[in-house]
Enzyme design. Structure first.
Site, mmCIF file in Angstrom:
data_model
loop_
_atom_site.group_PDB
_atom_site.id
_atom_site.type_symbol
_atom_site.label_atom_id
_atom_site.label_comp_id
_atom_site.label_asym_id
_atom_site.label_seq_id
_atom_site.Cartn_x
_atom_site.Cartn_y
_atom_site.Cartn_z
ATOM 1 N N LYS A 125 0.823 -1.210 0.000
ATOM 2 C CA LYS A 125 0.000 0.000 0.000
ATOM 3 C C LYS A 125 0.861 1.267 0.000
ATOM 4 C CE LYS A 125 -1.021 0.413 4.980
ATOM 5 N NZ LYS A 125 -2.146 0.482 5.959
ATOM 6 N N ASP A 126 2.175 1.125 0.248
ATOM 7 C CA ASP A 126 3.090 2.266 0.173
ATOM 8 C C ASP A 126 3.705 2.440 -1.206
ATOM 9 O OD1 ASP A 126 2.726 2.762 2.891
ATOM 10 O OD2 ASP A 126 4.482 1.586 3.488
ATOM 11 N N ARG A 173 -8.301 8.023 4.098
ATOM 12 C CA ARG A 173 -9.284 6.971 3.804
ATOM 13 C C ARG A 173 -10.086 6.629 5.053
ATOM 14 N NH1 ARG A 173 -9.302 1.683 5.132
ATOM 15 N NH2 ARG A 173 -7.185 1.844 5.945
ATOM 16 N N ARG A 174 -9.379 6.421 6.161
ATOM 17 C CA ARG A 174 -10.074 6.107 7.408
ATOM 18 C C ARG A 174 -10.876 7.307 7.902
ATOM 19 N NH1 ARG A 174 -4.704 3.212 9.237
ATOM 20 N NH2 ARG A 174 -5.183 1.034 8.736
ATOM 21 N N ARG A 192 0.680 10.132 13.430
ATOM 22 C CA ARG A 192 1.657 9.323 12.725
ATOM 23 C C ARG A 192 2.620 8.639 13.675
ATOM 24 N NH1 ARG A 192 4.834 12.243 8.585
ATOM 25 N NH2 ARG A 192 5.466 10.094 8.161
ATOM 26 N N ARG A 198 1.906 4.831 18.122
ATOM 27 C CA ARG A 198 0.486 5.187 18.118
ATOM 28 C C ARG A 198 -0.228 4.618 19.343
ATOM 29 N NH1 ARG A 198 -1.339 5.080 11.725
ATOM 30 N NH2 ARG A 198 0.736 5.395 10.882
ATOM 31 N N CYS A 285 -2.146 11.096 -1.588
ATOM 32 C CA CYS A 285 -2.436 11.093 -0.161
ATOM 33 C C CYS A 285 -3.474 12.139 0.215
ATOM 34 C CB CYS A 285 -1.148 11.318 0.641
ATOM 35 S SG CYS A 285 -0.062 9.885 0.691
#
Length: 351
Positions: A125-126, A173-174, A192, A198, A285
């Site tokens: 996904k990166d 997205r979230r 981040r 986190r 992004c």
């Protein structure tokens, strides 16, 4: 529909935690360690980021290579090389503000092209939808669970959070999908850092909840921190979430042979479908985009795609079903992307 795409997984108790994350630890095997003896030149050098999750993925790759190729099982045959990326260096700003595409792969790709490493291990996904010149990515390892995990000290789910509660995430997205369903919540979007960072911020009360990829928590053996798991219907995952990609130089036949032997074709095709969708949308992004392809019980591919406004006020979704072949799946991804581009209109992606 979702049940057709993956089987239920057994987890430790998902009860709500009422104390800080005393178990937020990583396995000792994930510590940075020298993979080669001073007197022996490694046969294969793996380039990776240095986060605990990135190292877990590099070690998974190493172990599969050792199991498949006896010469790589010799002591010192494989070396893991840690490379710090732009995304790792700059944590004070949202990803969208510091360049978006390639933030977690650029320096690793450069090391690969320059011959400092032989293969590169990435979270798919990166990986931008384009690959750098002189590189190929012929391998995806078997995909982990694609769903997102909800983690909180005070609530069992997003629906249980009181109005005004702050949810931390670095993902638009979230954020967009949370606000679309729960507009009374607040989202801290520059939340981040690696998984451990986190969770520490959560335990310190900086936010009341966070969402993390379940795949990463499983690879770190940290699912005991999960309060609940969001369904695909509630939170469509990021394109290629849970998938690991392995790249090498396009002219390096030996390395290509090594990593191609590890490829999981079902995962590669699903990722190809999702990335075709993302490429068609030319997503960045700054654009909330989600996409997920999987094999149904009848053998066909089911693809679901989504684009949204960052504030969650507008969410557009579509789906496709077709044969589970690379040509058909790439076509489905592109077609779904073109549909959402048309429905969204010209100003949607420039907000």
């Amino acid at each position: 529909m979702e049940s057709l795409c993956f089987s239920a997984l057994a987890f430790p108790s998902l009860t709500v935690r009422t104390s800080p994350f005393s178990k937020c630890r990583i396995r000792a095997s994930l510590a940075v360690e020298q993979q080669t003896s001073p007197t022996k030149v490694a046969l294969l050098r793996i380039g990776t980021r240095g986060s605990p999750l990135a190292l877990a993925q590099a070690y998974e790759t190493r172990d599969k290579l050792m199991a498949s190729h006896p010469e790589l099982a010799e002591e010192g045959a494989i070396q893991i090389v840690i490379i710090k990326t732009t995304g790792d260096k700059i944590l004070s700003q949202p990803l969208a503000d510091i360049g978006g595409k390639g933030l977690f792969t650029k320096e690793i790709d450069e090391a690969l092209i320059n011959g400092d490493v032989d293969i590169a291990v990435h979270s798919m996904k990166d990986v931008p939808t384009y690959l750098p010149d002189k590189t190929i990515l012929p391998c995806n390892l078997p995909r982990e669970d694609v769903r997102d995990a909800f983690i909180s000290l005070t609530a069992a789910s997003l629906a249980d959070l009181p109005s005004g509660s702050v949810v931390g995430t670095a993902s638009l997205r979230r954020k967009s999908q949370i606000l679309h369903r729960y507009p009374s919540l607040n989202v801290e979007e520059n939340f981040r850092g690696n998984v451990q960072t986190r969770l520490r911020k959560l335990s310190e009360g900086i936010v009341q909840a966070t969402l993390l990829a379940l795949a990463g928590l499983k690879r770190l053996n940290m699912t005991e921190n999960v309060s609940s798991i969001l369904s695909i219907d509630d939170m469509l995952p990021a394109v290629a979430q849970g998938a690991i990609g392995i790249a090498c130089r396009s002219n390096d036949d030996k390395m290509s042979e090594y990593i191609a032997s590890l490829n999981h074709e079902e995962t590669r095709l699903a990722v190809s479908c999702e990335r075709a969708f993302l490429e068609t949308l030319e997503g960045s992004c700054r654009t909330p985009i989600a996409g997920y392809a999987c094999r149904k019980e009848d053998g066909n591919c089911l693809f679901r795609g989504l684009v949204a406004s960052p504030d969650g006020t507008r969410v557009l979704e579509t789906s496709r079903i077709g044969p589970y072949t690379v040509e058909d799946m790439i076509k489905m991804g592109k077609d779904a992307g073109e549909e959402l581009l048309s429905r969204a209109g010209p100003g949607f992606f420039s907000r």
